[in-house]
Design a protein around this motif. Structure first.
Motif, short mmCIF file in Angstrom:
data_model
loop_
_atom_site.label_atom_id
_atom_site.label_comp_id
_atom_site.label_asym_id
_atom_site.label_seq_id
_atom_site.Cartn_x
_atom_site.Cartn_y
_atom_site.Cartn_z
N GLY A 149 0.80 -1.22 0.00
CA GLY A 149 0.00 0.00 0.00
C GLY A 149 0.83 1.27 0.00
O GLY A 149 2.03 1.26 -0.24
N CYS A 203 4.24 3.10 3.10
CA CYS A 203 4.84 2.02 3.89
C CYS A 203 6.35 2.24 4.00
O CYS A 203 6.96 2.91 3.16
CB CYS A 203 4.57 0.67 3.24
N GLY A 224 -0.98 -3.56 3.70
CA GLY A 224 -1.85 -2.39 3.68
C GLY A 224 -1.11 -1.08 3.65
O GLY A 224 0.11 -1.01 3.45
N ASN A 225 -1.83 0.02 3.88
CA ASN A 225 -1.25 1.35 3.90
C ASN A 225 -0.57 1.62 5.24
O ASN A 225 -1.02 1.16 6.29
CB ASN A 225 -2.34 2.41 3.68
N ASP A 263 -3.59 -2.42 7.55
CA ASP A 263 -3.17 -1.02 7.56
C ASP A 263 -2.57 -0.63 8.90
O ASP A 263 -3.10 -0.97 9.97
CB ASP A 263 -4.38 -0.11 7.32
N GLY A 264 -1.45 0.09 8.85
CA GLY A 264 -0.85 0.66 10.04
C GLY A 264 -0.14 -0.32 10.95
O GLY A 264 0.33 0.06 12.03
N ALA A 284 -4.90 -5.05 11.33
CA ALA A 284 -4.60 -3.63 11.16
C ALA A 284 -4.24 -3.01 12.50
O ALA A 284 -4.85 -3.29 13.53
CB ALA A 284 -5.81 -2.91 10.57
#
Length: 335
Positions: free
Chosen positions: A245, A248, A263-264, A282-283, A298
């Protein structure tokens, strides 16, 4: 400097002092800005001659009064902003040639399309039907394969090879990067291992930076994708069909196996490995020297081998240490 990073000078009387460089705390001179954000660097602070020290409110009181101090909410970010303002050309590698110059020792296929302002250094090769955007630099020894597209104001470093790839704007590929070669795909057959065709591409979005000697494989039957503004360190391996994503950070010597989805805003520490077909949400943050064998939620912070939530990992390590001490004590008692 204070206005630039939203910081506060503790002594406004030194506001007109001029600084011209950045340096490590121990080596900094009267014209340099230095960073202090960890008490472990107190010995360096004691011998420093820095003209300005950037620190946090938490550590400002421990800095001797004779130092000019700039307090910032995020000192490392502020130090980075100051460095970029003092050395704006250091944020991106520069060409050996004048902008827009194409060396007579370069080889450009007649069907390739170059927008005005492309710079091509000696011994670079641009293949058939390749498309290179304005402001982009192809350094010495670069090979751009047939049909590849590279956006505007990107830098493709010495001896980089790009095949089967679409690369966006303002991308930096450091020396020795390999983009778009076949992924590692084989299945058992009657006569031994048989190759699985690799016919996908690599798509690298705007603002990505990839460190020296990193490899990113083309997809097998779908694309390998690196999201906008992601930063990848040196000596990283990204296998086929991986999707990474935006924003990163992947640190040196990480290996990501095939068909992984990241993910981002994910951070993966150095020398970690990610098993194939895993999803990292994400994260999420992965500690250095970890092995990710399953999906990571996430926002999670995982570490260890196999990786698990950091609190569990630390607790288990403490228990193992305790067991080790008990075992050694028992051995002494038996002796």
């Amino acid at each position: 400097m204070a206005s630039l990073c939203g910081g506060e000078l503790l002594n406004s009387a030194i506001a007109d002092r001029r600084v011209t460089g950045v340096a490590a705390l121990k080596e900094a001179g009267p014209d340099d800005v230095a960073l202090y954000e960890n008490p472990s660097y107190s010995p360096d602070l004691a011998v420093s001659r820095a003209g300005l020290i950037v620190t946090s409110k938490r550590h400002a009181a421990s800095i001797p009064e004779h130092f000019p101090v700039l307090v910032a909410r995020h000192p490392q970010t502020a130090f980075g902003q100051i460095g970029r303002s003092l050395f704006p050309t250091a944020t991106k590698p520069a060409s050996l040639l004048t902008a827009g110059e194409i060396s007579s020792l370069a080889s450009v296929h007649p069907s390739a399309f170059l927008e005005p302002g492309v710079t091509i250094e000696p011994f670079a090769i641009v293949g058939a039907r390749a498309h290179i955007g304005t402001g982009t630099v192809l350094a010495s020894g670069v090979v751009i394969g047939e049909g590849c597209q590279i956006g505007r104001y990107s830098y493709i470093g010495p001896h980089v090879s790009v095949q089967h790839a679409l690369i966006g704007n303002s991308v930096v590929l450091h020396p020795g990067v390999r983009i778009g070669q076949d992924g590692f795909g084989y299945v058992p057959g009657p006569a031994g291992l048989e190759k699985v065709v690799q016919i996908g591409r690599v798509i690298i979005q705007d603002g990505v930076e990839i460190g020296a000697n990193t490899t990113i494989d083309r997809g097998a039957v779908r694309d390998t994708v690196i999201g906008e503004n992601t930063k990848i360190d040196n000596l990283v391996q990204i296998a086929h069909n991986v999707t990474i994503g935006r924003n990163c950070v992947i640190v040196g010597q990480v290996g990501v196996a095939g068909s992984v989805t990241i993910g981002n805003g994910v951070a993966i520490g150095g020398q970690s490995g990610v098993n194939g077909h895993v999803t990292i949400g994400d994260g999420a943050q992965i500690a250095a020297v970890s092995v990710v064998a399953g999906d990571v939620p996430a926002g999670a912070r995982w570490g260890g081998t196999p990786a698990r939530p950091v609190r569990d990992w630390i607790r288990e390590m403490a228990q193992l240490k305790k067991l080790g001490k008990t075992a050694r004590r028992d051995e002494r008692d038996d002796g």
